[in-house]
Write a protein that holds these residues in place. Structure first.
Motif, mmCIF file in Angstrom:
data_model
loop_
_atom_site.group_PDB
_atom_site.id
_atom_site.type_symbol
_atom_site.label_atom_id
_atom_site.label_comp_id
_atom_site.label_asym_id
_atom_site.label_seq_id
_atom_site.Cartn_x
_atom_site.Cartn_y
_atom_site.Cartn_z
ATOM 1 N N GLY A 261 0.801 -1.220 0.000
ATOM 2 C CA GLY A 261 0.000 0.000 0.000
ATOM 3 C C GLY A 261 0.831 1.267 0.000
ATOM 4 N N TRP A 262 2.032 1.207 0.559
ATOM 5 C CA TRP A 262 2.878 2.401 0.652
ATOM 6 C C TRP A 262 3.255 2.945 -0.718
ATOM 7 N N LEU A 263 3.203 2.097 -1.729
ATOM 8 C CA LEU A 263 3.600 2.508 -3.074
ATOM 9 C C LEU A 263 2.421 2.974 -3.924
ATOM 10 N N GLN A 264 1.210 2.952 -3.359
ATOM 11 C CA GLN A 264 0.017 3.280 -4.119
ATOM 12 C C GLN A 264 -0.354 4.751 -3.935
ATOM 13 N N PRO A 265 -1.004 5.346 -4.936
ATOM 14 C CA PRO A 265 -1.427 6.762 -4.809
ATOM 15 C C PRO A 265 -2.399 6.979 -3.654
ATOM 16 N N GLU A 266 -3.180 5.936 -3.302
ATOM 17 C CA GLU A 266 -4.126 6.073 -2.190
ATOM 18 C C GLU A 266 -3.423 6.341 -0.863
ATOM 19 N N TYR A 267 -2.181 5.884 -0.746
ATOM 20 C CA TYR A 267 -1.464 6.088 0.513
ATOM 21 C C TYR A 267 -1.139 7.569 0.703
ATOM 22 N N LYS A 268 -0.772 8.224 -0.363
ATOM 23 C CA LYS A 268 -0.535 9.668 -0.280
ATOM 24 C C LYS A 268 -1.828 10.398 0.066
ATOM 25 N N GLU A 269 -2.944 9.968 -0.542
ATOM 26 C CA GLU A 269 -4.238 10.569 -0.226
ATOM 27 C C GLU A 269 -4.554 10.426 1.262
ATOM 28 N N MET A 270 -4.274 9.266 1.824
ATOM 29 C CA MET A 270 -4.524 9.033 3.243
ATOM 30 C C MET A 270 -3.682 9.980 4.100
ATOM 31 N N GLU A 484 13.482 -3.105 8.625
ATOM 32 C CA GLU A 484 14.275 -1.890 8.416
ATOM 33 C C GLU A 484 13.458 -0.850 7.630
ATOM 34 N N ILE A 485 12.769 -1.316 6.604
ATOM 35 C CA ILE A 485 11.955 -0.403 5.793
ATOM 36 C C ILE A 485 10.769 0.114 6.607
ATOM 37 N N ASN A 486 10.186 -0.755 7.397
ATOM 38 C CA ASN A 486 9.023 -0.374 8.196
ATOM 39 C C ASN A 486 9.376 0.713 9.208
ATOM 40 N N SER A 487 10.561 0.611 9.808
ATOM 41 C CA SER A 487 11.007 1.648 10.750
ATOM 42 C C SER A 487 11.114 2.999 10.050
ATOM 43 N N TYR A 488 11.716 2.978 8.859
ATOM 44 C CA TYR A 488 11.813 4.218 8.072
ATOM 45 C C TYR A 488 10.431 4.734 7.708
ATOM 46 N N ASN A 489 9.551 3.832 7.291
ATOM 47 C CA ASN A 489 8.209 4.238 6.868
ATOM 48 C C ASN A 489 7.435 4.861 8.025
ATOM 49 N N ASN A 490 7.516 4.267 9.202
ATOM 50 C CA ASN A 490 6.817 4.812 10.368
ATOM 51 C C ASN A 490 7.300 6.222 10.691
ATOM 52 N N PHE A 503 4.999 17.440 1.430
ATOM 53 C CA PHE A 503 4.552 16.484 0.413
ATOM 54 C C PHE A 503 5.264 16.711 -0.924
ATOM 55 N N ASP A 504 5.996 17.817 -1.021
ATOM 56 C CA ASP A 504 6.835 18.014 -2.209
ATOM 57 C C ASP A 504 7.923 16.946 -2.282
ATOM 58 N N ASN A 505 8.233 16.344 -1.140
ATOM 59 C CA ASN A 505 9.285 15.325 -1.085
ATOM 60 C C ASN A 505 8.719 13.898 -1.100
ATOM 61 N N TYR A 506 7.448 13.782 -1.455
ATOM 62 C CA TYR A 506 6.809 12.462 -1.381
ATOM 63 C C TYR A 506 7.434 11.470 -2.355
ATOM 64 N N THR A 512 13.046 6.103 -1.836
ATOM 65 C CA THR A 512 13.837 5.524 -0.746
ATOM 66 C C THR A 512 13.302 4.152 -0.365
ATOM 67 N N LEU A 513 11.988 4.008 -0.326
ATOM 68 C CA LEU A 513 11.387 2.690 -0.049
ATOM 69 C C LEU A 513 11.880 1.655 -1.065
ATOM 70 N N ILE A 514 11.897 2.059 -2.324
ATOM 71 C CA ILE A 514 12.325 1.142 -3.389
ATOM 72 C C ILE A 514 13.816 0.841 -3.267
ATOM 73 N N ASN A 515 14.607 1.871 -2.999
ATOM 74 C CA ASN A 515 16.050 1.656 -2.848
ATOM 75 C C ASN A 515 16.374 0.766 -1.644
ATOM 76 N N MET A 516 15.542 0.815 -0.614
ATOM 77 C CA MET A 516 15.756 -0.014 0.571
ATOM 78 C C MET A 516 15.322 -1.465 0.335
ATOM 79 N N GLY A 517 14.577 -1.718 -0.769
ATOM 80 C CA GLY A 517 14.233 -3.092 -1.116
ATOM 81 C C GLY A 517 12.788 -3.478 -0.942
#
Length: 541
Positions: A261-270, A484-490, A503-506, A512-517
């Protein structure tokens, strides 16, 4: 509730070595077991046996992660386990351990006969590879008629219970009835909705309007705009409300493909929605750090309107807290809000999987009598065992009324004691490797709790990912990389919500999520889901 066989007394003890390769308590002995075929519940014919099955020398030591009941040092002091030992003719010695102590046990060879643990991903398989616990397929197939019957009746449960290699390593705590799995959700002050002539919100736009009206309408009547409409206890609920947008950390899309879900446009909307609530004072600025006492204070002071919680530990507890403070206080369950496609999704695994608690009973390689240990575990899944564990000893904590075990006033009406506390002293109804009882549910849940559950269970769970198991090769990506990714995401989502990150940096956040794997994590979860689906098909054939 179906009636199952009680457990047996006859067992071929000479079969132990063939069944399990069980080693003695001499930890210098390394003996591996030869269980090479997964349990086939359709062809298995476990013995139908009667109590007692132990002999005068039968004894089981059990390390259990569960907390000892209030006022007791261990399960050894609960009357039901004294009765359990009497019925089975097996001496029981429970040893309550912390998570840290359980990990120390698993890191050593100083093992009891049985471990009751909340098994994390890969932990059971690792313990087996380290020759600490047994594969249970053969033992279950010959000596666990009740558990095998449950698996036979529930193919999806069976497919989630097996590890990635297709074998069974524990007896699980089961919530097979849907009502037992629905025990939390969002709730809102109904008396404030009524006072302000507001309707129950059904989507995010309506929720925003309701929270705004509460903020500006002074429903607590003190003449100040001090209401904090939406509060959380240490962020509890944040991971669930993404369902309002039809997504979760991992979910199944409409083509049954696993997505993050973190990679979906709906997540930004949330996140933009929550940022708006935060900026307008509709979301508690301390939502991520509010502890229980602060949480309760905001409610008892008449500031909070809405939060996420349990039917018992949330709704019922708060009702009890507020009864002497505000006689007009009334809570209602809030339905799962509809997403843009009109479906009211819920992606809480606990709603769908009987295994979501991940509590399991495993037999160790230190056990000298795994046959008796198997029978001991399986008795919990018989009708008689379930009643004993859920209700305690007849004549003391329950009596039979019209064929239904019914709690006595010792449980329901001891002065100065909550029912939950008394249940803990006489039963293990709310958590033990067994099948949880609907009779317990019907008597424990108050009418307002049942009404809340009826609201919360009306949702679409088709996007929920089942319990997945990972191979040794997948674990590092599925667990270590993901954590590791979840900690960054939180960290980042809280920054977006509070405005500390623009949100300009979204896009940079998602890169970064993708680069982290994260895409690699999605792939191993997709593989595990396909393995589950294939296992389910094989079981159903």
């Amino acid at each position: 509730m179906r009636k199952r066989n009680s457990i047996i007394c006859i067992a071929a003890i000479t079969a132990l070595a063939l069944l399990s390769g069980c080693k003695s308590n001499d930890t210098s002995t390394n003996v591996t077991q030869e269980v090479t075929t997964p349990l086939n519940v359709n062809t298995a014919t476990p013995e139908e046996i009667t109590l007692p099955f132990g002999n005068n020398d039968s004894k089981l030591t059990i390390a259990v992660i569960l907390t000892a009941p209030t006022g007791k040092s261990s399960f050894n002091e609960i009357p039901l386990f004294q009765e359990y030992a009497k019925r089975t003719n097996v001496q029981l010695d429970f040893q309550h351990v912390t998570n840290e102590k359980m990990n120390l046990l698993l890191a050593s060879n100083d093992l009891p006969d049985i471990l009751i643990n909340y098994w994390s991903d890969g932990q059971e398989k690792t313990a087996y590879n380290n020759q600490q616990i047994l594969r249970l397929d053969d033992l279950m197939g010959q000596y666990a008629p009740n558990y095998v019957e449950i698996l036979k009746e529930n193919p999806s449960l069976h497919a989630q219970a097996v590890d990635a290699d297709g074998f069974l390593y524990s007896f699980q705590f089961l919530r097979n009835e849907p009502e037992l799995r629905v025990f939390n959700g969002f709730m809102i002050r109904q008396d404030w909705l009524d006072k302000l002539n507001l309707e129950m919100p059904t989507n995010t736009d309506e929720l925003y309007a309701v929270l705004k009206a509460i903020k500006e309408g002074d429903p607590n009547g003190n003449g100040e705009a001090d209401e904090i409409p939406f509060i959380m206890e240490s962020g509890n609920g944040l991971s669930y409300l993404s369902a309002w947008w039809g997504i979760a950390s991992f979910y199944l899309d409409d083509n049954n493909n696993l997505q993050c879900g973190w990679l979906q446009p709906e997540y930004k909307e949330m996140l933009q929605y929550l940022n708006r609530l935060y900026n307008e004072g509709l979301l508690d600025p301390d939502y991520a750090i509010t502890e229980r006492n602060q949480f309760d204070t905001k409610i008892s002071n008449g500031q909070a309107a809405m939060w996420f919680g349990l039917a018992g530990g949330g709704l019922a507890r708060i009702n009890t807290l507020m009864e002497p403070i505000d006689p007009n206080f009334e809570l209602s369950a809030m339905p799962w809000l509809t997403s843009s496609n009109g479906k009211n999704y819920n992606l809480n695994l606990e709603y769908t999987s009987p295994l979501s608690a991940r509590m399991g009973l495993s037999i160790t390689t230190a056990c000298k009598d795994p046959v008796t240990a198997t029978k001991f575990a399986d008795y919990a899944y018989s009708k008689e065992g379930q009643t004993l564990l859920s209700f305690g000893v007849e004549g003391e904590s329950y009596t039979m009324k019209d064929g239904v075990p019914t709690y006595t006033e010792l449980i329901t009406n001891t002065p100065g004691k909550a029912m939950s506390e008394m249940l803990g002293q006489y039963t293990v109804a709310t958590g033990y490797p067994m099948e949880q009882s609907m009779d317990y549910f019907d008597q424990y849940m108050a009418p307002e709790q049942k009404a809340a559950i009826d609201v919360w269970k009306d949702c679409d769970t088709t996007r929920t990912v089942p319990v997945l198991k990972f191979t040794d090769e997948e674990l590092d990506t599925a667990i270590t990389t993901f954590n590791e990714i979840n900690s960054y995401n939180n960290e980042m989502i809280n920054k977006f919500i509070t405005g500390r990150e623009s949100f300009d940096n979204y896009e940079d956040y998602q890169k970064t999520l993708i680069n982290m794997g994260i895409e690699d994590v999605v792939k191993v979860n997709q593989t595990a889901y396909e393995r589950y689906s294939n296992t389910l098909k094989e079981i159903e054939e």
